[in-house]
Design an enzyme around this catalytic site. Structure first.
Site, PDB file in Angstrom:
ATOM      1  N   ASP A   1      36.087  36.013  37.930  1.00 19.13           N
ATOM      2  CA  ASP A   1      36.809  34.817  38.372  1.00 19.13           C
ATOM      3  C   ASP A   1      36.973  34.811  39.885  1.00 19.13           C
ATOM      4  O   ASP A   1      36.894  33.759  40.530  1.00 19.13           O
ATOM      5  CB  ASP A   1      38.188  34.752  37.701  1.00 19.13           C
ATOM      6  CG  ASP A   1      38.086  34.555  36.201  1.00 19.13           C
ATOM      7  OD1 ASP A   1      37.096  33.943  35.748  1.00 19.13           O
ATOM      8  OD2 ASP A   1      38.997  35.005  35.482  1.00 19.13           O
TER       9      ASP A   1
ATOM     10  N   GLY B   1      44.310  33.578  32.917  1.00 20.74           N
ATOM     11  CA  GLY B   1      43.580  32.386  32.500  1.00 20.74           C
ATOM     12  C   GLY B   1      42.444  32.174  33.474  1.00 20.74           C
ATOM     13  O   GLY B   1      42.652  32.203  34.704  1.00 20.74           O
TER      14      GLY B   1
END
Length: 299
Positions: free
Chosen positions: A249, A37
């Protein structure tokens, strides 16, 4: 303090010698699961970079919830703003081919239950000078509400335009710092196939219009940014990529943490670029995120 308002997933990861073409089946080589995620990845990256981090989002009341949060928990991330909902925990189905190329399908599930009320609660627990990080794997109304609420409290906002949804071009302008990869940047401005010089010109034009700090990651070519009217560049490391999932990320989390820790922008950009490179040398989104000591040894 850094608060990440975003997605929490379990990644279902398969590797193959090459990625299939549409309609084609290829034989895989391995399968694994890993916490993921974009929100959770960035939170863990910021935490491993040494920042104090709070994660805000949602998971389901299912068997994926605990493993999806395990690495965040083990790293000492504050999970008090992660709510449990009846919808299953979000998942991402990832296929990785030769050279780390990947194809990803994200199923939002619980991430789709994150609301404007959650945005209000999240920002209410923050203070002026804190950093709020967001991405586009939760509903657009929640993202927009969080950005607007943060502005009234003089909170620094960082938005990563991945995945680039139809709402991203409008909402992203509300953030103080915008991070996109080269493909997302072209989609953001509606121009394709930019040369190196054209990309820089477009970056300068958008910066002049919005006043935002703009950062475009370029994979193996490093990163280019505009801040306060000045162009910055940083190179990553020369590596043989194993898996590029999570590299972006990692970059985002390390950049936010470095700014939160008081590094000047140029040094923060370089540190984030190195961290992103190191993340490509291991498989998995969260397992590949390097620790600060390993990154700082290479900066």
């Amino acid at each position: 303090m850094i608060t990440v308002f975003g997605s929490i997933n379990m990644d279902l990861v398969a590797t193959a010698k090459r990625l299939p073409k549409p309609g084609e089946t290829v034989t895989g080589e391995s399968f694994s699961t890993a916490a993921g995620g974009k929100g959770a990845n960035q939170a863990l990256a910021a935490r491993r970079a040494g920042a104090s981090v709070k994660m805000a989002g949602a998971t389901g009341d299912d068997t994926f919830s605990a493993p999806a949060l395990a690495l965040l928990h083990d790293a000492g991330t504050d999970l008090s703003l992660v709510k449990t909902v009846a919808t299953p925990t979000g998942t991402a189905v990832i296929l990785i081919g030769e050279g780390g190329e990947n194809m990803i399908s994200v199923i939002p599930a619980a991430n789709g239950e994150v609301s404007e009320a959650d945005a209000a609660r999240t920002v209410s627990e923050m203070s002026a000078g804190d950093i709020l990080m967001l991405q586009f794997e939760i509903p657009a109304p929640a993202i927009e509400a969080a950005l607007k609420a943060a502005k009234t409290k003089r909170i620094t906002t960082v938005i990563n335009t991945a995945p680039l949804t139809k709402d991203a071009p409008r909402i992203a302008r509300l953030a103080d710092i915008l991070i996109a990869n080269e493909t997302e940047f072209e989609l953001l401005i509606g121009k394709n196939g930019l040369s190196t010089s054209e990309r820089e010109d477009e970056l300068k034009a958008l910066h002049a219009e919005t006043g935002q700090t703009l950062i475009v990651t370029l994979g193996a070519d490093g990163v280019i940014a505009m801040r306060n009217g000045k162009v910055f560049r940083a190179a990553g490391l020369k590596i043989e990529p194993v898996d590029t999932v999570g590299a972006g990320d990692t970059f985002c989390g390390y950049l936010a943490a470095s700014l939160d820790q008081g590094l000047d922008f140029e040094k923060a950009l370089k540190r984030a670029a190195v961290a992103g490179s190191l993340a490509c040398t291991r498989a998995g989104a969260q397992p590949s995120i390097p620790n600060a000591r390993d990154v700082d040894a290479q900066v």
